[in-house]
Every structure is written in structure tokens, then in C-alpha cells.
Design a protein around this motif. Sequence first.
Motif: not given
Length: 188
Positions: A171-175
Motif C-alpha cells: 500500500n505504501q509503495a502504491i501511495q
Amino acid sequence: ALEQEENKVLRAQLELNQVRQEIERRLAEKDEEFTATRKNMNKAVESMQAAIEMESKGKAEATRMKKKLETDVLDLETSLEHANAANAETQKKIKHYQLNLRETQARLEEAQRAKEIAHDHLIVADRKAHANQNALEEARTLLEQSDRARRMVEQDLADTNETLGDQTCTNQAIQGGKLKLENEMQTL
């Protein structure tokens, strides 16, 4: 909770052992009373036999004296009075022994009833002990099952936490990618 259950079981087993010892002690006392009663009864029977033998000897002696002293009426009446007095005394003794025998028999029957009751109590106590033992085994089985279930839930939690960590990183990588793309779009 398990310790409390085990303590309850241990206390129950201790109480059972105390009850069992008390019952065994009472049984031993009743056996001693029974033995003493039997000895007294045997003595009473021997005394009765001796009294009967004395009576038989007295009657035989009276018969011999009657034949010997037929001519002397006065002596015969005196001998007869003595024989009747001895017979009356013997009858009193026989009645006394019969009364003692009845009392002894009643005590014996009472002791046997008490022994049967104590035996019944022992059987009930044994049944309770077996029931408590079965309950303890069932509690142990339930404890083992709940422990296994707890370990499975802990493993599921660990797996879920690991998956959550992986998804958080994703999720952090996508963000980060989204922000980068937004910045690039604003730049264009």
C-alpha cells in the motif's frame, strides 16, 4: 481455573480417603465388638450346658435317693424339696441365659446391619471417587483441546499480522507511486 478444579479434585480425593479410613476404622471396631459378643455367647452357652448337666446330675441323684430311701418318707420329702429348689434355680439361670442370648443376638444383628450400612457407604464413596476421576480426565481433555485451539488462533494471528505487514508495504509503495505520478502530471 484448572488449578482450582484440580484442587477441588484433590480435596475430594482427600475427603474420600478420610471417609474411607473412617469407615474402615468403624468396620474394625464393629468386627471387634462382634468377636467379643461371640466369645460372650460361647461362654453363656457353655455355662448353660454346665447348668443343664448339673440339673441332670441332680435329678439322677434325687432318683437314686428316692429308691434308696423309700422307707423314710421324711428324708424323701426333704430330698425332693432340695431337688425342686435346685431345679427352680436352674430354671431361673436358664431364663437369664436365654435373655442374655436374645440380647446378644440383637446386638449381633445390629452390628451386622451397621457393617452393611458402612459397606454401602464405602461403595457410594468409591462411585463418587470414580465420577470425580472421570470429571478430572474430561477437564484435562478439554484443557488440551482449548490449548490446541489457542495455539491455532495464535498462529492464525501471526499469519494475519504478516499478511497485514506485506499489504501495508504494498500500500505504501502504491501511495508513493501515486504521489509520484500526480507530481509528474502536475509538472506536465
